[in-house]
Scaffold this motif. Sequence first.
Motif, mmCIF file in Angstrom:
data_model
loop_
_atom_site.group_PDB
_atom_site.id
_atom_site.type_symbol
_atom_site.label_atom_id
_atom_site.label_comp_id
_atom_site.label_asym_id
_atom_site.label_seq_id
_atom_site.Cartn_x
_atom_site.Cartn_y
_atom_site.Cartn_z
ATOM 1 N N PRO A 242 2.055 27.058 -24.526
ATOM 2 C CA PRO A 242 1.256 27.936 -23.650
ATOM 3 C C PRO A 242 0.272 27.113 -22.822
ATOM 4 O O PRO A 242 -0.174 26.053 -23.265
ATOM 5 N N LEU A 243 -0.061 27.574 -21.630
ATOM 6 C CA LEU A 243 -0.974 26.845 -20.758
ATOM 7 C C LEU A 243 -2.354 27.495 -20.688
ATOM 8 O O LEU A 243 -3.123 27.225 -19.771
ATOM 9 N N ASN A 244 -2.655 28.340 -21.677
ATOM 10 C CA ASN A 244 -3.928 29.061 -21.614
ATOM 11 C C ASN A 244 -5.137 28.138 -21.655
ATOM 12 O O ASN A 244 -6.169 28.394 -21.039
ATOM 13 N N THR B 136 -12.399 7.625 -18.644
ATOM 14 C CA THR B 136 -12.066 7.261 -20.025
ATOM 15 C C THR B 136 -11.801 8.485 -20.889
ATOM 16 O O THR B 136 -10.822 8.522 -21.646
ATOM 17 N N ILE B 137 -12.659 9.497 -20.790
ATOM 18 C CA ILE B 137 -12.484 10.660 -21.666
ATOM 19 C C ILE B 137 -11.669 11.776 -21.021
ATOM 20 O O ILE B 137 -11.209 12.682 -21.707
ATOM 21 N N GLY B 138 -11.463 11.692 -19.694
ATOM 22 C CA GLY B 138 -10.654 12.696 -19.004
ATOM 23 C C GLY B 138 -9.274 12.870 -19.616
ATOM 24 O O GLY B 138 -8.848 14.000 -19.905
ATOM 25 N N PRO B 139 -8.524 11.759 -19.831
ATOM 26 C CA PRO B 139 -7.199 11.894 -20.430
ATOM 27 C C PRO B 139 -7.221 12.564 -21.808
ATOM 28 O O PRO B 139 -6.302 13.307 -22.165
ATOM 29 N N LEU B 140 -8.278 12.311 -22.597
ATOM 30 C CA LEU B 140 -8.367 12.890 -23.940
ATOM 31 C C LEU B 140 -8.556 14.408 -23.876
ATOM 32 O O LEU B 140 -7.893 15.163 -24.590
ATOM 33 N N ILE B 141 -9.464 14.855 -23.001
ATOM 34 C CA ILE B 141 -9.735 16.288 -22.891
ATOM 35 C C ILE B 141 -8.557 17.020 -22.267
ATOM 36 O O ILE B 141 -8.180 18.108 -22.703
ATOM 37 N N VAL B 142 -7.953 16.418 -21.232
ATOM 38 C CA VAL B 142 -6.787 17.051 -20.602
ATOM 39 C C VAL B 142 -5.630 17.121 -21.588
ATOM 40 O O VAL B 142 -4.896 18.121 -21.639
ATOM 41 N N LEU C 102 -13.105 26.344 -5.387
ATOM 42 C CA LEU C 102 -12.000 27.156 -4.868
ATOM 43 C C LEU C 102 -10.657 26.594 -5.337
ATOM 44 O O LEU C 102 -9.745 27.335 -5.715
ATOM 45 N N GLY C 103 -10.547 25.259 -5.325
ATOM 46 C CA GLY C 103 -9.332 24.606 -5.805
ATOM 47 C C GLY C 103 -9.094 24.854 -7.284
ATOM 48 O O GLY C 103 -7.955 25.049 -7.720
ATOM 49 N N ALA C 104 -10.183 24.848 -8.075
ATOM 50 C CA ALA C 104 -10.066 25.152 -9.504
ATOM 51 C C ALA C 104 -9.547 26.571 -9.705
ATOM 52 O O ALA C 104 -8.708 26.825 -10.583
ATOM 53 N N GLY C 105 -10.017 27.505 -8.858
ATOM 54 C CA GLY C 105 -9.521 28.884 -8.924
ATOM 55 C C GLY C 105 -8.052 28.956 -8.579
ATOM 56 O O GLY C 105 -7.276 29.684 -9.231
ATOM 57 N N ALA C 106 -7.633 28.209 -7.558
ATOM 58 C CA ALA C 106 -6.212 28.176 -7.170
ATOM 59 C C ALA C 106 -5.366 27.578 -8.290
ATOM 60 O O ALA C 106 -4.238 28.016 -8.540
ATOM 61 N N MET C 107 -5.926 26.592 -8.984
ATOM 62 C CA MET C 107 -5.224 25.963 -10.110
ATOM 63 C C MET C 107 -5.013 26.980 -11.233
ATOM 64 O O MET C 107 -3.919 27.053 -11.828
ATOM 65 N N ILE C 108 -6.041 27.762 -11.527
ATOM 66 C CA ILE C 108 -5.937 28.792 -12.574
ATOM 67 C C ILE C 108 -4.861 29.811 -12.213
ATOM 68 O O ILE C 108 -4.036 30.189 -13.053
ATOM 69 N N TYR D 24 -8.677 27.639 -19.324
ATOM 70 C CA TYR D 24 -10.049 27.465 -19.806
ATOM 71 C C TYR D 24 -10.672 26.194 -19.221
ATOM 72 O O TYR D 24 -11.848 26.183 -18.827
ATOM 73 N N LEU D 25 -9.876 25.112 -19.182
ATOM 74 C CA LEU D 25 -10.364 23.833 -18.673
ATOM 75 C C LEU D 25 -10.821 23.970 -17.220
ATOM 76 O O LEU D 25 -11.940 23.580 -16.868
ATOM 77 N N TYR D 26 -9.955 24.522 -16.372
ATOM 78 C CA TYR D 26 -10.295 24.623 -14.951
ATOM 79 C C TYR D 26 -11.313 25.719 -14.674
ATOM 80 O O TYR D 26 -12.046 25.649 -13.679
ATOM 81 N N ALA D 27 -11.381 26.717 -15.548
ATOM 82 C CA ALA D 27 -12.447 27.717 -15.416
ATOM 83 C C ALA D 27 -13.799 27.051 -15.674
ATOM 84 O O ALA D 27 -14.770 27.271 -14.937
ATOM 85 N N GLY D 28 -13.843 26.199 -16.701
ATOM 86 C CA GLY D 28 -15.071 25.471 -17.002
ATOM 87 C C GLY D 28 -15.445 24.507 -15.896
ATOM 88 O O GLY D 28 -16.613 24.432 -15.473
ATOM 89 N N VAL D 29 -14.441 23.780 -15.389
ATOM 90 C CA VAL D 29 -14.679 22.832 -14.299
ATOM 91 C C VAL D 29 -15.173 23.577 -13.054
ATOM 92 O O VAL D 29 -16.134 23.162 -12.395
ATOM 93 N N GLY D 30 -14.516 24.694 -12.716
ATOM 94 C CA GLY D 30 -14.909 25.479 -11.547
ATOM 95 C C GLY D 30 -16.331 25.997 -11.652
ATOM 96 O O GLY D 30 -17.104 25.947 -10.688
ATOM 97 N N LEU D 31 -16.711 26.482 -12.843
ATOM 98 C CA LEU D 31 -18.071 26.987 -13.049
ATOM 99 C C LEU D 31 -19.098 25.868 -12.928
ATOM 100 O O LEU D 31 -20.200 26.073 -12.389
ATOM 101 N N LEU D 32 -18.746 24.683 -13.409
ATOM 102 C CA LEU D 32 -19.659 23.549 -13.274
ATOM 103 C C LEU D 32 -19.834 23.151 -11.808
ATOM 104 O O LEU D 32 -20.935 22.783 -11.383
ATOM 105 N N PHE D 33 -18.752 23.211 -11.037
ATOM 106 C CA PHE D 33 -18.856 22.940 -9.602
ATOM 107 C C PHE D 33 -19.821 23.922 -8.943
ATOM 108 O O PHE D 33 -20.678 23.542 -8.143
ATOM 109 N N VAL D 34 -19.669 25.205 -9.265
ATOM 110 C CA VAL D 34 -20.528 26.240 -8.685
ATOM 111 C C VAL D 34 -21.979 26.039 -9.122
ATOM 112 O O VAL D 34 -22.910 26.148 -8.313
ATOM 113 N N ALA D 35 -22.167 25.727 -10.413
ATOM 114 C CA ALA D 35 -23.526 25.514 -10.931
ATOM 115 C C ALA D 35 -24.194 24.320 -10.243
ATOM 116 O O ALA D 35 -25.377 24.374 -9.875
#
Length: 576
Positions: free
Chosen positions: A186-188, A160-166, A96-102, A192-203
């Motif tokens: 652009p922040l598009n 370690t890899i979080g900063p690189l992907i973000v 839900l937080g990932a959705g709010a972030m998007i 995508y990042l938080y959509a992916g994170v949100g879907l992984l949370f749901v999965a």
Amino acid sequence: METNQTKTNYPALYTLIVVFFFWGFIAAGNSIFIPFCKHYFDLDQFQSQLVDFAFYTAYYVGALLLFIFSSMSGRDLVTKWGYKKSIVYGLLFSALGAGAMILAVEVNTYLGMLIGLFIVALGFSLQQTAANPFAILLGDPKTGANRINLGGGINSFGTTIGPLIVAFALFGTTTAVSDSDIAGLPLNKVVYLYAGVGLLFVAAAALFYFSKKVPAGISNEPIEKANKAIRLLVIMTFLLGVTFAPVFSSYKSEEALKIEALQADLKNTQETSEIALIKSEIEEILHPLEQKRMMWLGGALLVVLGGLSFAGIQAKRKSDGWGAMQYPQLILGMIAIFIYVGVEVAIGSNLGDLLQQPEFGGFSSSEIAPYISMYWGSLMIGRWAGAVSAFSLMGAKKTLLLIALPILAFCLIIGVNTVAGNNMQTLYYYIFCVFLQIIMFFIAKDRPVMTLLVFSIFGASAMVVGLMTSGMTAVYAFLAGGLACSIIWSSIFSLALMGLGKYTAQGSAFLVMMILGGGIIPPIQGKLADIIGIHNSYIIPLLCFVYLAVFAVLVKSILRKQGINVDEAETAASAH
């Protein structure tokens, strides 16, 4: 409580490990998000640190609400729901937080992003409360510590890899982007990042929920009463709101609006004499305003330290109603966890702004990811070495692993960053800092008090070197703060919970609440940086490490008076 299964449930364990990964991934990614937001939304250092305030305050609020509702019902809510459902609820809340972030990114609002991060971290708070005991339930209890250590190691890999992907999500390129150009990005990709994170949370939630092999982990044991402790924590929460409110409102005050108008005039002025006059006028208004803000933030720190000290004094006079807070080692340990999380987050979160200063490399926000990755990776380096003690290894094998694992972790950080296209040559010599840490492990010899003392002194010394120097020497010193922090959490937890008996679970909940330090100390350092400069503001981490060293000495004395042999205690294997 349900009986533990002997055969490890690997599908559930692997899913749980993914959850551990994302705790670290998002927390460390905030260190890139902070300098980006500073330039994108034109913020000062304190305002940019509100990313940490929102994220880590959520841990405190979540843990406090769980404790209050559990006390009201007479049963611990997490064990009442079961560890399985608690993690499912936490994952869905984070989704839900990932959705709010998007949504916040789409409408381009900083406040909305803070709210989104707050909701994500609220879910994390519930997940973390259940995750460690749940990991033990997924197999033979005798190997439970190994599963927790595995989760902790993966958590550190996420940092370690979080900063690189973000960084890639924010800048969309491996080439340098000047800070003046950030506002036009652009922040598009963040969507995508938080959509992916949100879907992984749901999965992950779905896998937990529908798996019939995963134990529910339900318990009907009553919770220990601590009405006075609850009252104190509620009052402290109210007072924290009182102290932060004037700071937030000051950014819309008459003085702040006048400063904004003068800054707009400054951008449109070419005359040298007029520029000097406007700057002088800005400073004349800004200096007293910043001092007032710092005073209120100091008040927030006083609320926590004073409130816990008050609890310790009152509980010593009459223990009824204080629950676990009647133990002085827990009170001092709560302050220590508050300070520890604060210093760990503050060093990393303010590092981005430090690296942008000319005397520390003059990097743009898009170029700092390797250094942020190395800082958070430093925690992985130490935790991998610390995990060796959880296994029954002696002699040459243990010695070899204590040397090899930190070096392997360092090479992994270098390798991941190199694959990401970052030039890591300036960080090759950081291996000498890793060698220093290895020496610290051999000095500490798995003793919790000595471990805490040695690594706190190591951290304090690193901050002194960083404050006294500049260039890569100072950068290495501040990065070494991560090496110092890496092993401290478990030592504090172990020492603070010693001798608590039936109050151990409650004491653990109180300690988790003190993750709040990550939401208060970084903004305090950020505001101090606005006043005395980002470099000098690192006196805050120095003072934090000094307290941690003092705690190590005090807690040993307290436990000895209670008849507890600290030297024989083993450091708890736990990851946050």
